[in-house]
Design a protein around this motif. Structure first.
Motif, short mmCIF file in Angstrom:
data_model
loop_
_atom_site.label_atom_id
_atom_site.label_comp_id
_atom_site.label_asym_id
_atom_site.label_seq_id
_atom_site.Cartn_x
_atom_site.Cartn_y
_atom_site.Cartn_z
N SER A 1 -0.17 6.42 13.76
CA SER A 1 -0.35 5.81 12.45
C SER A 1 0.49 6.55 11.43
O SER A 1 0.94 7.69 11.66
CB SER A 1 -1.83 5.85 12.03
OG SER A 1 -2.23 7.20 11.79
N VAL A 2 0.69 5.92 10.28
CA VAL A 2 1.40 6.57 9.18
C VAL A 2 0.64 7.82 8.75
O VAL A 2 1.25 8.88 8.49
CB VAL A 2 1.57 5.60 7.99
CG1 VAL A 2 2.15 6.34 6.77
CG2 VAL A 2 2.46 4.42 8.37
N GLU B 1 6.87 0.50 11.92
CA GLU B 1 7.81 -0.45 12.52
C GLU B 1 9.03 -0.67 11.62
O GLU B 1 10.16 -0.77 12.10
CB GLU B 1 7.12 -1.79 12.79
CG GLU B 1 6.10 -1.77 13.93
CD GLU B 1 4.80 -1.03 13.57
OE1 GLU B 1 4.51 -0.88 12.35
OE2 GLU B 1 4.09 -0.60 14.49
N THR C 1 5.72 0.23 6.89
CA THR C 1 5.05 0.49 8.17
C THR C 1 5.95 1.39 9.02
O THR C 1 7.13 1.57 8.73
CB THR C 1 4.82 -0.82 8.96
OG1 THR C 1 6.10 -1.40 9.25
CG2 THR C 1 3.97 -1.80 8.18
N TYR D 1 5.20 5.53 1.66
CA TYR D 1 5.29 4.11 1.32
C TYR D 1 6.37 3.72 0.31
O TYR D 1 6.79 2.55 0.31
CB TYR D 1 3.91 3.61 0.87
CG TYR D 1 2.91 3.59 2.01
CD1 TYR D 1 3.15 2.84 3.15
CD2 TYR D 1 1.75 4.34 1.95
CE1 TYR D 1 2.25 2.83 4.21
CE2 TYR D 1 0.84 4.35 3.00
CZ TYR D 1 1.10 3.58 4.13
OH TYR D 1 0.22 3.58 5.18
#
Length: 220
Positions: free
Chosen positions: A30-31, A53, A51, A46
């Motif tokens: 996860s981030v 991806e 994301t 962010y």
């Protein structure tokens, strides 16, 4: 006195992500975990990427962007015809891929579904198609349409397919310094331009012989 924390940049995040993939052999979950393990906050991620991806896709676009920027710095590049611009792009792009080969191979094999792995190349695809339009000359467009009634989109898609085939050849290439990929690039680009010019198909035949030799004799 508390040390001032360095402001993390887009390039920092990309470098940290590539290193984590290489060192751990897997993608971050996860981030949040990726940021925590690399000593920055999720909020700092962010502004650059929505994301993980999106970050993966941006890495391949950056490989492309670096290639084109290097080409444009060459004093003779602007005077090249379309064929030589394409050849120059291929050789430069694959030099950059080779410098990052471990990451590229790792990132393209995570999922059993190859389509999911190739989704990382979607922004590369958009950038490459724009590049093809940029270097596309009127003479080339007219010659292509004599052979087949393609619009510019068709030319872009066929060029993208050729790039994908070359990436696949490079991934499988076990030759020293990936010299067979260099041969494949020259023969495949020559063959495609030979077809566009509706000239004798010497280069296409040459490419066919090369691929036949690689696929048949290399397995024996």
């Amino acid at each position: 006195m508390e040390a001032i924390k360095k402001i993390i940049s887009k390039e920092d995040i990309v470098s940290l992500y590539m290193n984590e993939v290489l060192e751990k052999g897997q993608k971050p979950k996860s981030v949040y975990l990726f940021a925590k393990e690399n000593d920055f906050t999720e909020a700092e991620f962010y502004p650059f990427f929505g994301t993980l991806e999106a970050l993966e896709k941006e890495i391949f676009r950056m490989f492309f962007e670096n290639s084109v920027n290097l080409l444009r710095q060459h004093p003779d590049y602007s005077g090249y015809d379309m064929k030589n611009k394409m050849l120059s792009f291929y050789f430069t792009f694959f030099e950059i891929l080779t410098a990052n080969r471990s990451y590229v191979l790792q990132s393209l094999k995570f999922d059993r579904n190859p389509l999911k792995n190739l989704s990382q190349l979607s922004t590369l695809r958009d950038s490459f198609k724009d590049y093809v339009s940029e270097i596309l000359t009127d003479d080339f467009r007219l010659e292509y349409e004599k052979l087949q009634k393609f619009q510019e989109k068709g030319i872009q898609e066929s060029a993208w397919l050729q790039l994908m085939l070359t990436i696949k050849f490079w991934v499988d290439d076990e030759s020293a310094s990936f010299e067979k990929t260099d041969i494949f690039i020259e023969k495949s680009v020559n063959a495609s331009f030979e077809l566009m010019n509706i000239a004798p198909l010497n280069h296409l035949i040459d490419l066919g012989k090369f691929l036949f030799k690689e696929k048949i004799y290399s397995k024996s």
